[in-house]
Design a protein around this motif. Structure first.
Motif, mmCIF file in Angstrom:
data_model
loop_
_atom_site.group_PDB
_atom_site.id
_atom_site.type_symbol
_atom_site.label_atom_id
_atom_site.label_comp_id
_atom_site.label_asym_id
_atom_site.label_seq_id
_atom_site.Cartn_x
_atom_site.Cartn_y
_atom_site.Cartn_z
ATOM 1 N N ASP A 53 51.649 59.892 -6.674
ATOM 2 C CA ASP A 53 51.147 60.278 -5.505
ATOM 3 C C ASP A 53 50.762 58.994 -4.695
ATOM 4 O O ASP A 53 50.735 58.936 -3.439
ATOM 5 C CB ASP A 53 49.562 60.468 -5.831
ATOM 6 C CG ASP A 53 49.625 62.208 -6.477
ATOM 7 O OD1 ASP A 53 50.754 62.812 -6.239
ATOM 8 O OD2 ASP A 53 48.452 62.601 -6.803
ATOM 9 N N ARG A 54 50.502 57.612 -5.353
ATOM 10 C CA ARG A 54 50.340 56.660 -4.848
ATOM 11 C C ARG A 54 51.415 55.879 -4.009
ATOM 12 O O ARG A 54 51.543 55.241 -2.869
ATOM 13 C CB ARG A 54 49.628 55.476 -5.782
ATOM 14 C CG ARG A 54 49.275 54.225 -5.176
ATOM 15 C CD ARG A 54 48.423 53.276 -6.047
ATOM 16 N NE ARG A 54 49.400 52.861 -7.300
ATOM 17 C CZ ARG A 54 49.039 51.939 -8.043
ATOM 18 N NH1 ARG A 54 47.833 51.361 -8.074
ATOM 19 N NH2 ARG A 54 49.712 51.641 -9.045
ATOM 20 N N LEU A 55 52.652 56.206 -4.592
ATOM 21 C CA LEU A 55 53.853 55.969 -3.916
ATOM 22 C C LEU A 55 54.080 56.557 -2.715
ATOM 23 O O LEU A 55 54.594 56.142 -1.689
ATOM 24 C CB LEU A 55 55.000 56.268 -4.960
ATOM 25 C CG LEU A 55 55.450 55.082 -6.119
ATOM 26 C CD1 LEU A 55 56.440 55.775 -6.826
ATOM 27 C CD2 LEU A 55 55.769 53.762 -5.767
ATOM 28 N N LYS A 56 53.634 57.943 -2.476
ATOM 29 C CA LYS A 56 53.776 58.795 -1.577
ATOM 30 C C LYS A 56 52.680 58.157 -0.456
ATOM 31 O O LYS A 56 52.994 58.235 1.028
ATOM 32 C CB LYS A 56 53.592 60.114 -1.937
ATOM 33 C CG LYS A 56 54.798 60.658 -2.512
ATOM 34 C CD LYS A 56 54.465 61.899 -2.914
ATOM 35 C CE LYS A 56 55.388 62.640 -4.197
ATOM 36 N NZ LYS A 56 55.031 64.105 -4.265
ATOM 37 N N ASP A 57 51.552 57.928 -0.804
ATOM 38 C CA ASP A 57 50.403 57.604 0.047
ATOM 39 C C ASP A 57 49.658 56.632 -0.451
ATOM 40 O O ASP A 57 48.848 57.098 -1.632
ATOM 41 C CB ASP A 57 49.650 58.878 0.410
ATOM 42 C CG ASP A 57 48.391 58.549 1.465
ATOM 43 O OD1 ASP A 57 48.073 57.306 1.736
ATOM 44 O OD2 ASP A 57 47.882 59.539 1.821
ATOM 45 N N PRO A 58 49.616 55.415 -0.084
ATOM 46 C CA PRO A 58 48.629 54.372 -0.998
ATOM 47 C C PRO A 58 47.245 54.690 -0.824
ATOM 48 O O PRO A 58 46.392 54.096 -1.768
ATOM 49 C CB PRO A 58 48.983 52.939 -0.197
ATOM 50 C CG PRO A 58 50.298 53.300 0.662
ATOM 51 C CD PRO A 58 50.337 54.755 0.779
ATOM 52 N N SER A 59 46.803 55.537 -0.037
ATOM 53 C CA SER A 59 45.378 55.831 0.172
ATOM 54 C C SER A 59 45.013 56.839 -1.101
ATOM 55 O O SER A 59 43.913 57.258 -1.388
ATOM 56 C CB SER A 59 44.840 56.464 1.349
ATOM 57 O OG SER A 59 45.342 57.471 1.610
ATOM 58 N N LEU A 60 45.965 57.378 -1.741
ATOM 59 C CA LEU A 60 45.838 58.388 -2.900
ATOM 60 C C LEU A 60 45.436 57.535 -3.866
ATOM 61 O O LEU A 60 45.316 56.542 -4.406
ATOM 62 C CB LEU A 60 46.658 59.687 -2.692
ATOM 63 C CG LEU A 60 46.651 60.348 -1.656
ATOM 64 C CD1 LEU A 60 47.743 61.384 -1.434
ATOM 65 C CD2 LEU A 60 45.359 60.954 -1.255
#
Length: 577
Positions: A53-60
């Motif tokens: 998830d973090r790879l796709k969106d650092p805010s997650l």
């Protein structure tokens, strides 16, 4: 929460994993009195999911379900004075704290929010000799949580802490424990270990489930933790399931890997635990002894191991083995490039002269893994499809072949405690560093004590009666609970009275264990003895390969290994049946 209080603290848990019953949060808040509501969302596989998830969106990188539960229940928690503590922050506790504040602002609420960080070692992985993982998180302890609660926080979210820490922190803050009160801390660790997996303490996944009258929707567990570290495990009145000595014992034996249960704050002696009844659905835990913690912190390391794919062929009717050999040969010869790993497994459920086609069939599964998604993808599945009209009679597969999917690899690392920057950010924004314990000890093995005297030899008509046994499933006299610890499997097995224990402790040796479970042969199996629980604990090294995310075997988390063991036949004295 002020220090020095002597009344017990009542801590409920509303989540045992990421994906647990969504309504449990509200059910626990409204079902009866609580001081603290906790939630455990982080398993080894979850960290991999959050890492992607973090790879796709650092805010997650946090458990989004928890945020939705809090949106529905935060007002109720504040009205009732219930503190909320959770590890749902995952890889981004600061991001979750900010998201909670935004939800609170939208609702017109004013909670005091704190978060704990410092577990994420990914930026320092190379420096700490942890390789190049996707995630690298140290298992922090409870003192950051305690500091936040003593500062008045209403909601505390963390990253990777030990599962029991979300329970130990509130207990330590409430009772004002010192960091060297190891017996008290160990008692809270044990209570936390019991309730952190949710309904597994109230009848879920319980070996003797058929004895429970109302298992349809078990209630979530509660721990009432006293100032001396003793506790009572219970649940809200009127909820399903049950809290009994055996449901609690089953959870105590789950994923502990031995008599010493080491953590960053204390080492709990699991062989010191005493259980007693304290009323309906109330089990008291007492006598827990604690020792100093280890000088190192365990680190959860998750990496992408490559790509995985599988095809399941259905074989029906006659000559099943010959059909299997034919399709194996055809598929392997048809591959232009053989994957790095190719495994066949045959699930044999066929019945002779079967009344249904399904009962006349078996499944032949081919699983492949490779660093290249193309090799494990269409290059593999297209060969399987091409065999549809040129292989065994009755050829078909269970589902259309698809693309390869990435799989994870879990490994455990260890880092000196002083390398960890454990920090709690208080509601007013103050950052407080949590120092590691200076009083530590290296983890030592403990077998749990001496074996009992063996069951007296049975006699009949004045002569030894060695034949007074019956071959029955072990589960007739023993319960079990099993699970994963990285690539290892943990199997706890117990009996229900002292007479059975005197037979059981001498009978279920490592040798018999491996004979009953042939998949464990050739692996390192360690047995631990728990006389006070009439229990044995077996740790099977490497049974799960590279961990649950690698999908190395039929039961990748070893959840049913204990039930497999209970289904195996052994000679049991008639007097025990």
């Amino acid at each position: 929460m002020s220090s020095g209080e002597t009344t017990p603290i009542r801590i409920g848990n509303a989540s045992g994993f990421y994906g647990d019953r969504f309504s449990a949060f509200q059910e626990m808040l409204t079902g009866g009195p609580l001081d603290v509501l906790t939630g455990d969302y982080l398993a080894e596989l979850t960290m991999l999911i959050l890492g992607r998830d973090r790879l796709k969106d650092p805010s997650l990188g946090y458990a989004k379900t928890f945020l939705k539960q809090l949106e529905a229940g935060l007002g109720e928690a504040l009205d009732r004075g219930v503190k909320v503590v959770s590890n749902a922050g995952g890889l981004n506790p600061a991001g979750l704290a900010q998201a909670i504040q935004e939800v609170a602002d939208k609702l017109g609420l004013h909670p005091k929010i704190a978060y704990v960080e410092g577990d994420d070692l990914l930026p320092r992985a190379k420096e700490l000799d942890l390789g190049q993982p996707l995630t690298a998180n140290a298992y922090l302890g409870a003192w950051g949580i305690a500091e936040a609660l003593q500062a008045g926080a209403d909601v505390v979210v963390t990253g990777r802490v030990t599962d029991a820490s979300v329970i130990v922190g509130p207990a330590a803050a409430h009772h004002g424990w010192r960091r060297d009160q190891y017996d008290e801390l160990a008692g809270a660790v044990v209570a936390g270990h019991v309730i952190e997996c949710g309904c597994q303490a109230t009848g879920g996944n319980y070996a003797f489930f058929h004895e429970l009258r109302n298992l349809g929707r078990p209630g979530f567990p509660i721990a009432e933790i006293h100032a001396d570290g003793s506790s009572v495990i219970t649940k809200h009145d009127g909820t399903g399931g049950a809290v009994t000595i055996d449901t609690v014992k089953a959870q105590l034996l789950y994923e502990i890997t031995g008599a010493r249960y080491a953590g960053p704050d204390v080492t709990a002696r699991m062989d010191s635990i005493e259980l007693s009844e304290d009323g309906p659905d109330r089990i008291r835990i007492s006598g827990v002894e604690g020792e100093p913690p280890s000088p190192t912190y365990k680190v959860s390391l998750n990496s992408i191991g490559g790509y995985r794919n599988e095809v399941s062929f259905v074989l029906t009717g006659l000559e099943l083995e010959a059909k299997a050999e034919l399709v194996k040969r055809q598929l392997e010869e048809g591959l232009r490039k053989k994957p790095a790993e190719l495994k066949w497994s045959l699930v044999w459920t066929e019945q002779p002269n079967a009344d249904t086609e399904e009962q006349a069939s078996v499944l032949l599964k081919c699983t492949v893994k490779d660093p290249d998604p193309k090799v494990a993808g269409r290059a593999f599945t297209s060969v399987a499809v091409e065999l549809a009209l040129s292989s065994y009679p009755g050829f078909h597969v269970t589902a259309p072949p698809g693309d390869a999917a990435p799989y994870g690899v879990f490994t455990a690392g260890y880092v000196d405690a002083h390398e960890i920057e454990h920090v709690v950010v208080l509601p007013d924004g103050t950052r407080v560093a949590i120092e590691p314990s200076e009083d530590t000890q290296e983890l030592q093995l403990a077998d749990g004590g001496a074996l009992p005297m063996p069951l007296p030899q049975l006699v009949a008509a004045g002569r030894p009666a060695r034949s007074l046994t019956r071959e029955v499933p072990l589960g007739r006299v023993a319960g079990a609970r099993s699970g994963d610890k990285g690539g290892d499997a943990n199997v706890g097995v117990w009996v229900r009275n002292e007479t059975a224990w005197r037979w059981f402790a001498h009978t279920l040796t490592v040798e018999l264990f491996q004979e009953l479970l042939p998949e464990t042969q050739g692996l390192a199996v360690t047995r631990h003895v728990f006389p006070k629980l009439w229990a044995l604990n077996f740790v099977v090294g490497g049974l799960l390969g590279e961990g649950v995310a690698s999908q190395a075997r039929f039961d990748p988390q070893a959840k049913a290994v204990g039930e497999w063991l209970r289904s195996r036949y052994v000679d049991v004295p008639e007097v025990l049946l």
